[in-house]
Design a protein around this motif. Sequence first.
Motif, PDB file in Angstrom:
ATOM      1  N   LEU A 120      40.046  -6.898  22.989  1.00 47.99           N
ATOM      2  CA  LEU A 120      41.366  -7.221  23.524  1.00 47.99           C
ATOM      3  C   LEU A 120      42.357  -7.548  22.414  1.00 47.99           C
ATOM      4  O   LEU A 120      43.536  -7.181  22.506  1.00 47.99           O
ATOM      5  CB  LEU A 120      41.270  -8.370  24.530  1.00 47.99           C
ATOM      6  N   SER A 121      41.909  -8.197  21.364  1.00 47.49           N
ATOM      7  CA  SER A 121      42.792  -8.480  20.228  1.00 47.49           C
ATOM      8  C   SER A 121      43.245  -7.186  19.566  1.00 47.49           C
ATOM      9  O   SER A 121      44.423  -7.033  19.215  1.00 47.49           O
ATOM     10  CB  SER A 121      42.088  -9.364  19.207  1.00 47.49           C
ATOM     11  N   ALA A 122      42.334  -6.256  19.389  1.00 50.48           N
ATOM     12  CA  ALA A 122      42.693  -4.961  18.809  1.00 50.48           C
ATOM     13  C   ALA A 122      43.691  -4.229  19.699  1.00 50.48           C
ATOM     14  O   ALA A 122      44.660  -3.631  19.201  1.00 50.48           O
ATOM     15  CB  ALA A 122      41.442  -4.111  18.597  1.00 50.48           C
ATOM     16  N   ALA A 123      43.487  -4.293  21.010  1.00 57.69           N
ATOM     17  CA  ALA A 123      44.420  -3.644  21.941  1.00 57.69           C
ATOM     18  C   ALA A 123      45.806  -4.272  21.856  1.00 57.69           C
ATOM     19  O   ALA A 123      46.820  -3.562  21.830  1.00 57.69           O
ATOM     20  CB  ALA A 123      43.880  -3.741  23.368  1.00 57.69           C
ATOM     21  N   GLY A 148      28.992 -11.614  24.012  1.00 53.95           N
ATOM     22  CA  GLY A 148      29.821 -10.783  24.902  1.00 53.95           C
ATOM     23  C   GLY A 148      31.275 -11.217  24.884  1.00 53.95           C
ATOM     24  O   GLY A 148      32.186 -10.383  24.887  1.00 53.95           O
ATOM     25  N   GLU A 149      31.488 -12.524  24.895  1.00 48.34           N
ATOM     26  CA  GLU A 149      32.856 -13.041  24.814  1.00 48.34           C
ATOM     27  C   GLU A 149      33.486 -12.711  23.467  1.00 48.34           C
ATOM     28  O   GLU A 149      34.669 -12.398  23.390  1.00 48.34           O
ATOM     29  CB  GLU A 149      32.884 -14.549  25.054  1.00 48.34           C
ATOM     30  N   THR A 150      32.685 -12.764  22.419  1.00 41.75           N
ATOM     31  CA  THR A 150      33.183 -12.403  21.093  1.00 41.75           C
ATOM     32  C   THR A 150      33.615 -10.944  21.066  1.00 41.75           C
ATOM     33  O   THR A 150      34.676 -10.606  20.531  1.00 41.75           O
ATOM     34  CB  THR A 150      32.108 -12.654  20.022  1.00 41.75           C
ATOM     35  N   ALA A 151      32.818 -10.073  21.647  1.00 40.25           N
ATOM     36  CA  ALA A 151      33.161  -8.652  21.707  1.00 40.25           C
ATOM     37  C   ALA A 151      34.438  -8.437  22.520  1.00 40.25           C
ATOM     38  O   ALA A 151      35.305  -7.636  22.131  1.00 40.25           O
ATOM     39  CB  ALA A 151      32.005  -7.859  22.306  1.00 40.25           C
ATOM     40  N   ALA A 152      34.554  -9.151  23.638  1.00 42.94           N
ATOM     41  CA  ALA A 152      35.762  -9.032  24.466  1.00 42.94           C
ATOM     42  C   ALA A 152      36.991  -9.488  23.694  1.00 42.94           C
ATOM     43  O   ALA A 152      38.052  -8.855  23.771  1.00 42.94           O
ATOM     44  CB  ALA A 152      35.607  -9.850  25.745  1.00 42.94           C
ATOM     45  N   VAL A 153      36.873 -10.565  22.941  1.00 41.54           N
ATOM     46  CA  VAL A 153      37.992 -11.057  22.137  1.00 41.54           C
ATOM     47  C   VAL A 153      38.397 -10.014  21.103  1.00 41.54           C
ATOM     48  O   VAL A 153      39.588  -9.742  20.901  1.00 41.54           O
ATOM     49  CB  VAL A 153      37.625 -12.397  21.459  1.00 41.54           C
ATOM     50  N   ILE A 154      37.421  -9.408  20.452  1.00 40.68           N
ATOM     51  CA  ILE A 154      37.717  -8.408  19.416  1.00 40.68           C
ATOM     52  C   ILE A 154      38.400  -7.188  20.023  1.00 40.68           C
ATOM     53  O   ILE A 154      39.421  -6.716  19.505  1.00 40.68           O
ATOM     54  CB  ILE A 154      36.425  -8.018  18.666  1.00 40.68           C
TER      55      ILE A 154
END
Length: 141
Positions: A14-17, A6-12
């Motif tokens: 937010l990084s894309a944003a 879940g944290e990995t998905a959030a990082v991806i």
Amino acid sequence: MAITPGETAAVIVLSAAVIVITLLLYRELFYIAFDEEGAALSGVPVKGINFAFTLLTAVAVSVSARTVGALVISSLMVIPVACALLVSKSYRQNIILSVVFAVCFTLIGLFISCFWDIAPGGTIVLCAAAFLFVLLPFRKK
């Protein structure tokens, strides 16, 4: 290695944003970085862009601090940019080289830490600092 999927998905996400917003505000950020008063006189909403930049930085730091640690984040915000400033010829090249250097330092540091079984955070920072010191004599004139 210690973060959840879940944290990995959030990082991806937010990084894309952050990347998309940075690309959308590229000209304004460029103008403000070199001449804030001139940008304001030409109609750039300096306060709004500065707020957006501060927000993007806060998001990037808060997301990254959990995944890689505060020492690495503070170092990767400064050292790759310093390295890029030594060799880049333009604002765009500086941004691109900063990202490339940060990724390279991270990958090299992780490889060394896995190979020698040492702490990855400090290894990444030491790799980045070592590269900066190696690059200093070759800076652009």
